[in-house]
Design a protein around this motif. Structure first.
Motif, PDB file in Angstrom:
ATOM      1  N   ARG A  41       0.831  -1.211   0.000  1.00 40.28           N
ATOM      2  CA  ARG A  41       0.000   0.000   0.000  1.00 40.28           C
ATOM      3  C   ARG A  41       0.861   1.254   0.000  1.00 40.28           C
ATOM      4  O   ARG A  41       0.498   2.260  -0.613  1.00 40.28           O
ATOM      5  CB  ARG A  41      -0.960   0.003   1.192  1.00 40.28           C
ATOM      6  CG  ARG A  41      -2.003  -1.100   1.134  1.00 40.28           C
ATOM      7  CD  ARG A  41      -3.289  -0.750   1.843  1.00 40.28           C
ATOM      8  NE  ARG A  41      -3.089  -0.067   3.106  1.00 40.28           N
ATOM      9  CZ  ARG A  41      -2.716  -0.666   4.243  1.00 40.28           C
ATOM     10  NH1 ARG A  41      -2.487  -1.967   4.245  1.00 40.28           N
ATOM     11  NH2 ARG A  41      -2.588   0.033   5.350  1.00 40.28           N
ATOM     12  N   ILE A  42       1.984   1.200   0.697  1.00 34.13           N
ATOM     13  CA  ILE A  42       2.903   2.341   0.670  1.00 34.13           C
ATOM     14  C   ILE A  42       3.438   2.566  -0.739  1.00 34.13           C
ATOM     15  O   ILE A  42       3.539   3.705  -1.211  1.00 34.13           O
ATOM     16  CB  ILE A  42       4.057   2.126   1.663  1.00 34.13           C
ATOM     17  CG1 ILE A  42       3.538   2.187   3.106  1.00 34.13           C
ATOM     18  CG2 ILE A  42       5.144   3.180   1.459  1.00 34.13           C
ATOM     19  CD1 ILE A  42       4.571   1.794   4.147  1.00 34.13           C
ATOM     20  N   LYS A  43       3.789   1.485  -1.432  1.00 32.21           N
ATOM     21  CA  LYS A  43       4.347   1.612  -2.781  1.00 32.21           C
ATOM     22  C   LYS A  43       3.399   2.348  -3.727  1.00 32.21           C
ATOM     23  O   LYS A  43       3.829   3.125  -4.585  1.00 32.21           O
ATOM     24  CB  LYS A  43       4.662   0.232  -3.364  1.00 32.21           C
ATOM     25  CG  LYS A  43       5.884  -0.441  -2.766  1.00 32.21           C
ATOM     26  CD  LYS A  43       6.062  -1.823  -3.377  1.00 32.21           C
ATOM     27  CE  LYS A  43       7.245  -2.553  -2.802  1.00 32.21           C
ATOM     28  NZ  LYS A  43       7.382  -3.914  -3.380  1.00 32.21           N
ATOM     29  N   VAL A  44       2.104   2.098  -3.575  1.00 34.14           N
ATOM     30  CA  VAL A  44       1.115   2.730  -4.458  1.00 34.14           C
ATOM     31  C   VAL A  44       1.143   4.246  -4.290  1.00 34.14           C
ATOM     32  O   VAL A  44       1.198   4.994  -5.278  1.00 34.14           O
ATOM     33  CB  VAL A  44      -0.289   2.172  -4.183  1.00 34.14           C
ATOM     34  CG1 VAL A  44      -1.340   2.953  -4.971  1.00 34.14           C
ATOM     35  CG2 VAL A  44      -0.360   0.689  -4.545  1.00 34.14           C
ATOM     36  N   VAL A  45       1.110   4.721  -3.044  1.00 33.87           N
ATOM     37  CA  VAL A  45       1.105   6.175  -2.829  1.00 33.87           C
ATOM     38  C   VAL A  45       2.481   6.770  -3.087  1.00 33.87           C
ATOM     39  O   VAL A  45       2.587   7.922  -3.536  1.00 33.87           O
ATOM     40  CB  VAL A  45       0.603   6.524  -1.413  1.00 33.87           C
ATOM     41  CG1 VAL A  45      -0.805   5.998  -1.202  1.00 33.87           C
ATOM     42  CG2 VAL A  45       1.533   6.029  -0.326  1.00 33.87           C
ATOM     43  N   GLU A  46       3.529   6.001  -2.827  1.00 32.86           N
ATOM     44  CA  GLU A  46       4.890   6.462  -3.091  1.00 32.86           C
ATOM     45  C   GLU A  46       5.078   6.746  -4.575  1.00 32.86           C
ATOM     46  O   GLU A  46       5.641   7.779  -4.971  1.00 32.86           O
ATOM     47  CB  GLU A  46       5.880   5.398  -2.620  1.00 32.86           C
ATOM     48  CG  GLU A  46       7.345   5.704  -2.855  1.00 32.86           C
ATOM     49  CD  GLU A  46       8.219   4.542  -2.423  1.00 32.86           C
ATOM     50  OE1 GLU A  46       9.000   4.721  -1.476  1.00 32.86           O
ATOM     51  OE2 GLU A  46       8.096   3.447  -3.018  1.00 32.86           O
ATOM     52  N   ARG A  47       4.582   5.842  -5.399  1.00 36.15           N
ATOM     53  CA  ARG A  47       4.714   5.982  -6.856  1.00 36.15           C
ATOM     54  C   ARG A  47       3.968   7.220  -7.340  1.00 36.15           C
ATOM     55  O   ARG A  47       4.492   8.018  -8.127  1.00 36.15           O
ATOM     56  CB  ARG A  47       4.181   4.714  -7.527  1.00 36.15           C
ATOM     57  CG  ARG A  47       4.457   4.604  -9.002  1.00 36.15           C
ATOM     58  CD  ARG A  47       4.019   3.248  -9.500  1.00 36.15           C
ATOM     59  NE  ARG A  47       4.679   2.191  -8.749  1.00 36.15           N
ATOM     60  CZ  ARG A  47       4.054   1.209  -8.094  1.00 36.15           C
ATOM     61  NH1 ARG A  47       2.729   1.141  -8.099  1.00 36.15           N
ATOM     62  NH2 ARG A  47       4.737   0.299  -7.444  1.00 36.15           N
ATOM     63  N   ALA A  48       2.739   7.395  -6.861  1.00 37.55           N
ATOM     64  CA  ALA A  48       1.947   8.554  -7.278  1.00 37.55           C
ATOM     65  C   ALA A  48       2.591   9.861  -6.818  1.00 37.55           C
ATOM     66  O   ALA A  48       2.621  10.847  -7.564  1.00 37.55           O
ATOM     67  CB  ALA A  48       0.527   8.434  -6.727  1.00 37.55           C
ATOM     68  N   MET A  49       3.110   9.873  -5.592  1.00 40.84           N
ATOM     69  CA  MET A  49       3.778  11.058  -5.059  1.00 40.84           C
ATOM     70  C   MET A  49       5.008  11.406  -5.886  1.00 40.84           C
ATOM     71  O   MET A  49       5.252  12.583  -6.208  1.00 40.84           O
ATOM     72  CB  MET A  49       4.188  10.808  -3.602  1.00 40.84           C
ATOM     73  CG  MET A  49       5.022  11.908  -2.973  1.00 40.84           C
ATOM     74  SD  MET A  49       5.563  11.462  -1.292  1.00 40.84           S
ATOM     75  CE  MET A  49       6.639  10.041  -1.641  1.00 40.84           C
ATOM     76  N   LEU A  50       5.786  10.401  -6.259  1.00 41.72           N
ATOM     77  CA  LEU A  50       6.990  10.626  -7.053  1.00 41.72           C
ATOM     78  C   LEU A  50       6.644  11.225  -8.397  1.00 41.72           C
ATOM     79  O   LEU A  50       7.241  12.220  -8.826  1.00 41.72           O
ATOM     80  CB  LEU A  50       7.752   9.313  -7.225  1.00 41.72           C
ATOM     81  CG  LEU A  50       8.994   9.374  -8.118  1.00 41.72           C
ATOM     82  CD1 LEU A  50      10.059  10.276  -7.519  1.00 41.72           C
ATOM     83  CD2 LEU A  50       9.549   7.969  -8.363  1.00 41.72           C
TER      84      LEU A  50
END
Length: 207
Positions: A168-177
Motif C-alpha cells: 500500500r505504501i508503494k502505491v502512494v509512493e509511486r503517485a507522489m513521485l
C-alpha cells in the motif's frame, strides 16, 4: 527537464515516470536510466521505451569512491538537470554529491525522520504506529535524512503484515513521485536549509 533515473530492481517507479513523461505536458524527458547491476527489469523497461541505459557495477571498481566517481561520470554524459533514485539500493558518496547534490531525489517507505534505512515498513509495524507512509526527499550524505519534498500518509491496518503494508505504501509512493517530479519540471523547486517549496525563478534548476 532532463532526468536520469537510477534503478536496482524491477523499476516500477521508473515505469510510472516513463508513462507520465510520454505526455509532453508533463515536462520531463528521461534521457537515460542507469543501474548498479546487470539484468535488472528496470533496464529492460528503459530499453523497451527506447531510453539509453548504462550499468556501473560496484564490483568492477577497486574502491567505493572509484565506483561513485564512475557512476557520476556515466550520468554526466547525459547532462541531466535532475537525478531520480527509483529503487536504487546504493548510497551515493562525495563525488556524486559534489556534482549532483541538491539535484537528486529519492523516496523512502516511511514518514521521515521516523524509521530510516532499508526496513521502514517492518520497523513501523514493529513499533506499533497507526500511521506511516512515504517520503520524497533531496538526497544528502545521510541515510534518508535529506530535506523533505513531499510526504503521503498511509494508515496501518490491524491485520497488516509487512508485505501488505509495504504494497500500500508503494502505491502512494509511486503517485507522489510522479506528481512531484512533474511539478519540479514545470514549476521548479527551492531548497532553503530543510525547507522545500515548489516554485523557482528558473523552472529547470533546483535552487
Amino acid at each position: 527537464m532532463r532526468v536520469v533515473v537510477l534503478v536496482s530492481g524491477t523499476g516500477s517507479n521508473l515505469q510510472a515516470l516513463i508513462d507520465a513523461s510520454a505526455d509532453p505536458a508533463y515536462g520531463v524527458e528521461i534521457v537515460a536510466v542507469g543501474a548498479d547491476r546487470e539484468g535488472t527489469l528496470g533496464i529492460v523497461r528503459a530499453e523497451a521505451a527506447g531510453i539509453p541505459t548504462f550499468v556501473t557495477r560496484l564490483r568492477d571498481h577497486a574502491t567505493r569512491e572509484e565506483w561513485d566517481a564512475a557512476l557520476t561520470a556515466a550520468i554526466a554524459v547525459h547532462e541531466p538537470e535532475l537525478i531520480v533514485l527509483a529503487g536504487f539500493m546504493k548510497l551515493v558518496g562525495e563525488p556524486f554529491l559534489t556534482a549532483y547534490g541538491g539535484r537528486t531525489l529519492n523516496t523512502h517507505p516511511a514518514l521521515s525522520p521516523s524509521f530510516p534505512g532499508a526496513h521502514g515498513p517492518a520497523d513501523a509495524l514493529a513499533y506499533g504506529v497507526k500511521v506511516t507512509g512515504a517520503t520524497l526527499f533531496v538526497v544528502d550524505a545521510g541515510v534518508d535524512t535529506g530535506a523533505i519534498v513531499s510526504q503521503v500518509a498511509v494508515p496501518v491496518e490491524d491485520d497488516d503484515d509487512v508485505v501488505s503494508l509495504h504494497e500500500r505504501i508503494k502505491v502512494v509512493e509511486r503517485a507522489m513521485l510522479v506528481e512531484s517530479v512533474g511539478r519540479i519540471a514545470r514549476e521548479g523547486i527551492t531548497v532553503s536549509g530543510r525547507r522545500v517549496r515548489f516554485g523557482a525563478s528558473d523552472s529547470h534548476a533546483l535552487d
